[in-house]
Write a protein that holds these residues in place. Structure first.
Motif, PDB file in Angstrom:
ATOM      1  N   SER A  24      16.912  42.770  52.429  1.00 16.89           N
ATOM      2  CA  SER A  24      17.903  43.839  52.203  1.00 16.89           C
ATOM      3  C   SER A  24      19.289  44.001  52.904  1.00 16.89           C
ATOM      4  CB  SER A  24      17.098  45.401  52.563  1.00 16.89           C
ATOM      5  OG  SER A  24      16.654  45.222  53.896  1.00 16.89           O
ATOM      6  N   ILE A  25      19.250  43.446  54.033  1.00 15.14           N
ATOM      7  CA  ILE A  25      20.379  43.332  54.881  1.00 15.14           C
ATOM      8  C   ILE A  25      21.371  42.417  54.012  1.00 15.14           C
ATOM      9  CG2 ILE A  25      21.452  42.126  56.849  1.00 15.14           C
ATOM     10  CD1 ILE A  25      20.493  44.649  57.793  1.00 15.14           C
ATOM     11  N   SER A  26      21.170  41.352  53.474  1.00 18.24           N
ATOM     12  CA  SER A  26      21.702  40.304  52.860  1.00 18.24           C
ATOM     13  C   SER A  26      22.210  41.290  51.566  1.00 18.24           C
ATOM     14  CB  SER A  26      21.031  39.157  52.600  1.00 18.24           C
ATOM     15  OG  SER A  26      20.531  38.502  53.727  1.00 18.24           O
ATOM     16  N   ASP A  27      21.382  41.561  51.003  1.00 16.42           N
ATOM     17  CA  ASP A  27      21.733  42.296  49.559  1.00 16.42           C
ATOM     18  C   ASP A  27      22.769  43.338  49.959  1.00 16.42           C
ATOM     19  OD1 ASP A  27      19.987  40.708  48.189  1.00 16.42           O
ATOM     20  OD2 ASP A  27      18.365  42.316  48.278  1.00 16.42           O
ATOM     21  N   ARG A  28      22.823  44.349  50.677  1.00 17.68           N
ATOM     22  CA  ARG A  28      23.553  45.363  50.816  1.00 17.68           C
ATOM     23  C   ARG A  28      25.000  44.866  51.412  1.00 17.68           C
ATOM     24  NH1 ARG A  28      26.831  48.422  51.122  1.00 17.68           N
ATOM     25  NH2 ARG A  28      26.731  50.791  52.091  1.00 17.68           N
ATOM     26  N   ILE A  29      25.206  43.893  52.299  1.00 13.79           N
ATOM     27  CA  ILE A  29      26.290  43.389  52.922  1.00 13.79           C
ATOM     28  C   ILE A  29      27.111  42.571  51.594  1.00 13.79           C
ATOM     29  CG2 ILE A  29      27.743  42.309  54.685  1.00 13.79           C
ATOM     30  CD1 ILE A  29      25.656  43.347  56.441  1.00 13.79           C
ATOM     31  N   ALA A  30      26.281  41.674  51.224  1.00 10.06           N
ATOM     32  CA  ALA A  30      26.800  40.927  50.154  1.00 10.06           C
ATOM     33  C   ALA A  30      27.227  41.452  48.927  1.00 10.06           C
ATOM     34  CB  ALA A  30      25.917  39.549  49.769  1.00 10.06           C
ATOM     35  N   ASP A  31      26.729  42.321  48.421  1.00  5.84           N
ATOM     36  CA  ASP A  31      26.879  43.009  47.251  1.00  5.84           C
ATOM     37  C   ASP A  31      28.030  43.837  47.356  1.00  5.84           C
ATOM     38  OD1 ASP A  31      24.698  41.903  46.081  1.00  5.84           O
ATOM     39  OD2 ASP A  31      23.365  43.740  46.040  1.00  5.84           O
ATOM     40  N   SER A  32      28.709  44.442  48.606  1.00  5.84           N
ATOM     41  CA  SER A  32      29.861  45.179  48.734  1.00  5.84           C
ATOM     42  C   SER A  32      30.971  44.182  48.496  1.00  5.84           C
ATOM     43  CB  SER A  32      29.890  45.694  50.113  1.00  5.84           C
ATOM     44  OG  SER A  32      29.816  44.509  51.074  1.00  5.84           O
ATOM     45  N   VAL A  33      30.904  42.883  48.704  1.00  6.07           N
ATOM     46  CA  VAL A  33      31.923  42.101  48.279  1.00  6.07           C
ATOM     47  C   VAL A  33      31.711  41.504  46.876  1.00  6.07           C
ATOM     48  CG1 VAL A  33      32.850  39.907  48.872  1.00  6.07           C
ATOM     49  CG2 VAL A  33      32.093  41.484  50.544  1.00  6.07           C
ATOM     50  N   LEU A  34      30.540  41.031  46.479  1.00  3.60           N
ATOM     51  CA  LEU A  34      30.482  40.559  44.984  1.00  3.60           C
ATOM     52  C   LEU A  34      30.213  41.355  43.776  1.00  3.60           C
ATOM     53  CD1 LEU A  34      27.830  37.659  46.203  1.00  3.60           C
ATOM     54  CD2 LEU A  34      30.203  37.417  45.915  1.00  3.60           C
ATOM     55  N   THR A  35      29.490  42.562  44.305  1.00  2.33           N
ATOM     56  CA  THR A  35      29.370  43.130  43.038  1.00  2.33           C
ATOM     57  C   THR A  35      29.809  44.950  43.100  1.00  2.33           C
ATOM     58  OG1 THR A  35      27.110  44.352  43.828  1.00  2.33           O
ATOM     59  CG2 THR A  35      27.124  42.224  42.497  1.00  2.33           C
ATOM     60  N   ARG A  36      30.509  44.980  44.023  1.00  6.86           N
ATOM     61  CA  ARG A  36      31.023  46.665  44.319  1.00  6.86           C
ATOM     62  C   ARG A  36      32.164  46.579  43.188  1.00  6.86           C
ATOM     63  NH1 ARG A  36      30.817  50.891  48.049  1.00  6.86           N
ATOM     64  NH2 ARG A  36      32.992  51.935  48.303  1.00  6.86           N
ATOM     65  N   PRO A  37      32.233  47.735  42.619  1.00  3.07           N
ATOM     66  CA  PRO A  37      33.462  47.758  41.453  1.00  3.07           C
ATOM     67  C   PRO A  37      34.568  48.438  42.566  1.00  3.07           C
ATOM     68  CG  PRO A  37      31.868  49.889  41.203  1.00  3.07           C
ATOM     69  CD  PRO A  37      31.277  48.865  42.243  1.00  3.07           C
ATOM     70  N   VAL A  38      35.753  48.138  41.960  1.00  4.16           N
ATOM     71  CA  VAL A  38      36.956  48.612  42.614  1.00  4.16           C
ATOM     72  C   VAL A  38      36.997  49.979  42.693  1.00  4.16           C
ATOM     73  CG1 VAL A  38      39.434  48.534  42.447  1.00  4.16           C
ATOM     74  CG2 VAL A  38      38.263  46.608  42.242  1.00  4.16           C
ATOM     75  N   ARG A  39      36.841  50.805  43.667  1.00  7.16           N
ATOM     76  CA  ARG A  39      37.192  52.355  43.735  1.00  7.16           C
ATOM     77  C   ARG A  39      38.587  52.738  43.895  1.00  7.16           C
ATOM     78  NH1 ARG A  39      31.744  53.810  45.089  1.00  7.16           N
ATOM     79  NH2 ARG A  39      30.544  52.425  44.103  1.00  7.16           N
ATOM     80  N   TRP A  40      38.646  54.146  43.279  1.00  9.26           N
ATOM     81  CA  TRP A  40      40.112  54.661  43.353  1.00  9.26           C
ATOM     82  C   TRP A  40      40.491  54.830  44.800  1.00  9.26           C
ATOM     83  CZ3 TRP A  40      43.583  54.586  39.723  1.00  9.26           C
ATOM     84  CH2 TRP A  40      43.241  54.465  38.558  1.00  9.26           C
ATOM     85  N   PRO A  41      39.969  55.363  45.622  1.00  8.71           N
ATOM     86  CA  PRO A  41      40.248  55.371  46.983  1.00  8.71           C
ATOM     87  C   PRO A  41      40.911  53.967  47.534  1.00  8.71           C
ATOM     88  CG  PRO A  41      38.486  56.452  47.030  1.00  8.71           C
ATOM     89  CD  PRO A  41      38.588  55.560  45.564  1.00  8.71           C
ATOM     90  N   TRP A  42      40.231  53.033  47.293  1.00  9.89           N
ATOM     91  CA  TRP A  42      40.692  51.715  47.851  1.00  9.89           C
ATOM     92  C   TRP A  42      41.808  51.221  47.209  1.00  9.89           C
ATOM     93  CZ3 TRP A  42      41.294  46.977  45.649  1.00  9.89           C
ATOM     94  CH2 TRP A  42      41.671  45.843  46.396  1.00  9.89           C
ATOM     95  N   LEU A  43      41.920  51.535  45.678  1.00  6.86           N
ATOM     96  CA  LEU A  43      42.915  50.888  44.985  1.00  6.86           C
ATOM     97  C   LEU A  43      44.193  51.719  45.203  1.00  6.86           C
ATOM     98  CD1 LEU A  43      43.818  49.071  42.676  1.00  6.86           C
ATOM     99  CD2 LEU A  43      43.189  50.834  41.047  1.00  6.86           C
ATOM    100  N   LEU A  44      44.211  52.962  45.475  1.00  2.07           N
ATOM    101  CA  LEU A  44      45.445  53.546  45.810  1.00  2.07           C
ATOM    102  C   LEU A  44      45.901  53.347  47.204  1.00  2.07           C
ATOM    103  CD1 LEU A  44      44.262  57.218  44.430  1.00  2.07           C
ATOM    104  CD2 LEU A  44      46.017  55.778  43.358  1.00  2.07           C
ATOM    105  N   ALA A  45      44.947  53.114  48.077  1.00 12.25           N
ATOM    106  CA  ALA A  45      45.566  52.775  49.558  1.00 12.25           C
ATOM    107  C   ALA A  45      46.101  51.241  49.269  1.00 12.25           C
ATOM    108  CB  ALA A  45      44.420  52.826  50.325  1.00 12.25           C
TER     109      ALA A  45
END
Length: 454
Positions: A24-45
């Protein structure tokens, strides 16, 4: 969030909340890079800071065309925001080395969740620090003259010059910090390589993983090299900013010529560095939902370090005042009184509020556990430390030994553009980092699970 590949953490140990296991540690941290979609707060920043990067590079081009006269520097204040920004950015980078190296050698568990982005913060801050001395040279295309190399034109470097000292100090700091950061990143790059769905990502992460396979002998060598680099990086926490402080203290200018500067600068560097760690950690914790990994214990410990280093900085302020009056030196006393009542007195008293009075609230536990308060305080401290660097550089120069050599430094619009442009570039690099690399070390968090479950 428990998984069957390893026993989950049996209780909330403070630095990692209960229920997490290896998978679960590996899934949670790796997925934030590999599968997390681009969110508007990050994109605007990202877009907003990229505009700042373009402005920063445009200002550099304008500076190269017209020269540093576009800044407010003059005679006698030949050093202005550029040198102050260099010292400030170098200081911010110190917290990453401290968290990564010293806390690793001391086996402090709470470093695990914050060391990765603190190390990245170090690299980006040092990059910003290295830009300003080059811009300040006047003829930046000759910056390589400060490097200690044998020149065929018989223009050898001046070994007594602080510029040569800075070359060695900052160069060593960048090299060791980069190696330390990359070595700790290698196991995670292999994890991302094995989990990536696209061929491009597998090739990219696999290339930088350098063939990591996770064998026992590889881990043993990795740990030995990691500890060795930590041992090499630890003296840098003291040496780098001590060398930077000698740029000032070797001079005979009142306000510069002080033996307290090396420890005083080191304490100030850790003070501003941990403030920046909190400035970055709190939004990361909020927008990436990392409350289980960056817990209240991490914020509490960082706040305690902030309080301790802030107390050392406050001691440095009062020791400098005491030494000036105790010495009986007319010029030192005049410089000190000018700080209190002169043209830059508002900067001085604002600095004292930000760096001495405001951190005293951290004596109370509720304040160290208040996330909004810590975030505001971290920004206040960074602002105060920047004002301190400006005050040291500018105020000490504007009143020389002779009244005929007195003058004021008034920053121009370009001074502020370069400062804000460097901040935008720093944030833009950090946003790019958290998008393509794990912001928390997967391998070290898994090790923390194992240690906690045993």
């Amino acid at each position: 969030m428990a998984d069957s590949s390893a026993p989950p953490v049996s209780s909330d140990i403070g630095v990692l909340r209960a229920g997490w296991g290896y998978a679960s540690i590996s899934d949670r941290i790796a997925d934030s890079v590999l599968t997390r979609p681009v969110r508007w707060p990050w994109l605007l920043a990202f877009i907003g800071t990229f505009v700042g990067v373009l402005v920063f590079f445009g200002a550099m081009a304008y500076l190269f065309w017209l020269g540093p006269g576009i800044w407010g520097i003059n005679i006698p204040v030949a050093w202005g925001f550029a040198i102050a920004n260099t010292v400030w950015w170098i200081g911010i980078g110190h917290a990453g080395t401290f968290i990564s190296a010293i806390l690793l050698l001391l086996r402090q568990r709470w470093r695990t969740s914050i060391n990765r982005f603190a190390e990245a913060m170090t690299l980006f801050a040092v990059a910003m620090a290295g830009v300003f001395p080059i811009l300040h040279l006047g003829r930046p295309w000759f910056f390589y003259w400060i490097a200690p190399y044998p020149d065929r034109m018989n223009l050898w470097p001046q070994w007594r010059s602080p510029l040569v000292w800075d070359f060695f100090a900052i160069g060593t700091y960048v090299l060791v910090s980069l190696l330390f950061w990359y070595l700790g990143l290698m196991p995670d790059l292999a994890t991302l390589r094995d989990r990536a769905s696209s061929r491009f990502k597998r090739l990219a992460y696999g290339l930088f993983a350098l063939g990591w396979r996770g064998e026992a002998r590889t881990w043993a060598r990795h740990e030995s090299a990691y500890l060795l680099l930590a041992g090499l990086a630890t003296p840098l926490v003291v040496s780098v900013h001590s060398v930077i402080s000698l740029d000032f203290s070797i001079g005979n200018t009142p306000g510069y010529h002080s033996t307290i500067f090396p420890p005083y600068f080191v304490a100030g560097a850790l003070f501003s560095g941990f403030a920046m760690v909190l400035t970055l950690a709190i939004p990361l914790r909020r927008f990436y939902k990392l409350h289980d990994f960056i817990t209240a214990v991490h914020l509490d410990h960082a706040a305690k370090v902030l309080l301790a280093t802030g107390s050392l900085v406050a001691y440095g302020y009062f020791a400098e005042i005491f030494t000036a009056f105790y010495s009986g030196d007319t010029f030192e006393i005049a410089m000190t009184i000018d700080r209190w009542t002169g043209a830059y007195a508002p900067v001085y008293w604002a600095m004292m509020f930000c760096n001495v009075l405001a951190p005293q609230i951290l004596w109370w536990r509720w304040a160290r556990r208040s996330v909004p308060l810590l975030f505001v305080l971290s920004i206040v401290v960074n602002l105060g430390m920047w004002m301190e660097r400006v005050l040291i550089v500018v105020q000490s120069l504007h009143r020389d030994f002779m009244p005929s050599a007195w003058g004021l430094f008034v920053p121009t619009l370009w001074d502020w553009i370069f400062l804000l442009g460097s901040l935008a570039t720093f944030v833009w690099l950090f946003l790019a980092f958290i998008r393509v690399l794990p912001v928390i070390s997967i391998s070290e968090m898994r090790q923390l699970v194992r240690e906690s479950a045993s």
